[in-house]
Design an enzyme around this catalytic site. Structure first.
Site: not given
Ligand code: RIB
Length: 306
Positions: A250-253
Site C-alpha cells: 500500500a505504499a503506492g496507495d
Molecule cells: O495496494 C495494496 C493492496 O493491494 C492490498 O491492500 C491488497 O488488498 C491489494 O488489493
C-alpha cells in the site's frame, strides 16, 4: 478542503511475515501470527486520503459478511462516507493473501469476491456524489466497464480523473482518453505504453505514447527511487524520503492519497508529488495497508526534513 470520491475495491488482507518470498512450488515457514488487516487498493486510497484531511466518499461493494462489516467500520473510523458501498449478498468480501519478506517486499494474490460485481449501474446511481467532488480516484481492482463509466461521468461533470492502473493490465484507448492524471509504477507504465522505462529517454517515450492515447499527465512511481513527473517538455525526478522499510504494501496507495489530497487542495504538480512521496515513504515503515497510512501531522513533519 479537498473533496475526493474513490471508486474501487475493498479487501481484507491476510498477512504473514516470511523470511523470504517462496519460489514456485516451495513452502516457507512464516511468522506464527496471521494478521487480518483492512486493505484493497480503493479502500486504502479512500482511507489514506481521509487521514490526510480530505472529505472522502467511497463507492464499491463488499460482501454481507463479517469481513465486509470490519472493512466498512474501519473506513467510517477515518470519516469516509460509506453510504455508497453496496453490501452484496451474492458474493464474499474481497480477500488478499499477502506475504511480506524481511526488508518489506511483498507478494499478493487477490480473490476479488464482491469487488468483481461493481457495475456501471452502481456508478450511475452515485452520480450525485461524483459530481460533488473535485477529484475522482480510480484503480483497476473492479471491472473495467465500471471504471470507464466512472471516468465518463466525471469528465461529463468536469471532475478531474486520476487513475492508478494497478494491478497492471492493458487498457483501451476509450479509458485512457478520459484520464487527466495517470499514476503507474514502472511495470504498469511499461505494460501500458509497450516501452521500456529504464532510462530518461525511455521514460519520456513511454509517457509520450500514453499522451498520444489521451492521458494528460503521467506521474511514475519508482519505489525506493522516488517518483517522476513527466510533462511534455521534461522529466522531473523526486527522490524518495529515506526511511527504513518494513512493509511496502500500500505504499503506492499512500502515494496516490498524498498526491490527490495535495492536488485537490490546489497545490502545484511538483508540490503534490512531494506529498505523494512523503506519504508513500511513511506507509512503508509500518506493517499492513490501512494502519500504515499517515495522518497530516506525520506527513507535515517528514516534508520538513528534506
Ligand atoms: O495496494 C495494496 C493492496 O493491494 C492490498 O491492500 C491488497 O488488498 C491489494 O488489493
Amino acid at each position: 478542503m479537498a473533496r475526493i470520491v474513490v471508486i474501487g475495491s475493498l479487501n481484507m488482507d491476510l498477512v504473514v511475515q516470511v523470511p523470504r518470498i517462496p519460489k514456485p512450488g516451495e513452502t516457507v515457514l512464516g511468522a506464527d501470527d496471521l494478521h487480518m488487516i483492512p486493505g484493497g487498493k480503493g479502500a486504502n486510497q479512500a482511507y489514506g486520503s481521509a487521514r490526510l484531511g480530505a472529505d472522502v466518499a467511497m463507492i464499491g461493494r463488499a460482501g454481507d459478511d463479517s469481513f465486509g462489516e470490519q472493512l466498512i467500520t474501519n473506513l467510517k473510523k477515518a470519516c469516509v462516507d460509506t453510504h455508497h458501498i453496496t453490501r452484496d449478498s451474492n458474493a464474499s468480501t474481497g480477500v488478499a493473501l499477502i506475504v511480506v519478506e524481511e526488508g518489506g517486499q511483498n507478494s499478493i494474490v487477490v480473490s476479488s469476491g464482491a469487488n468483481g460485481h461493481v457495475s456501471p449501474l452502481d456508478i450511475s446511481r452515485a452520480e450525485a456524489v461524483i459530481q460533488s467532488v473535485n477529484l475522482l480516484l480510480l484503480q483497476l481492482e473492479i471491472p473495467l466497464p465500471a471504471v470507464i463509466k466512472a471516468a465518463q461521468l466525471a469528465q461529463h461533470h468536469g471532475i478531474k480523473v486520476v487513475l492508478n492502473p494497478a494491478p497492471a493490465q492493458l487498457l483501451p484507448e476509450e479509458l485512457l482518453s478520459l484520464i487527466d492524471i495517470l499514476i503507474p509504477n514502472e511495470t504498469e507504465a511499461s505494460l501500458l505504453s509497450g516501452c521500456d522505462v529504464g532510462t530518461d529517454d525511455e521514460i519520456k517515450q513511454a509517457a509520450d505514447k500514453l499522451r498520444q492515447f489521451g492521458v494528460k499527465t503521467v506521474i511514475m512511481t519508482r519505489g525506493s527511487r522516488g517518483s517522476s513527473l513527466i510533462t511534455e517538455n521534461e522529466i522531473v525526478h523526486f527522490p524518495a524520503f529515506p526511511v527504513e522499510s518494513v512493509d511496502t504494501t500500500a505504499a503506492g496507495d499512500a502515494f496516490v492519497s498524498g498526491f490527490a489530497v495535495a492536488f485537490a487542495e490546489g497545490k502545484s504538480f511538483p508540490e503534490a508529488v512531494r506529498y505523494g512521496n512523503a506519504a508513500g515513504a511513511l506507509a512503508s515503515t509500518k506493517l499492513g495497508a490501512q494502519p500504515s497510512m499517515p495522518d497530516r501531522d506525520a506527513l507535515d513533519s517528514i516534508l520538513q526534513t528534506v
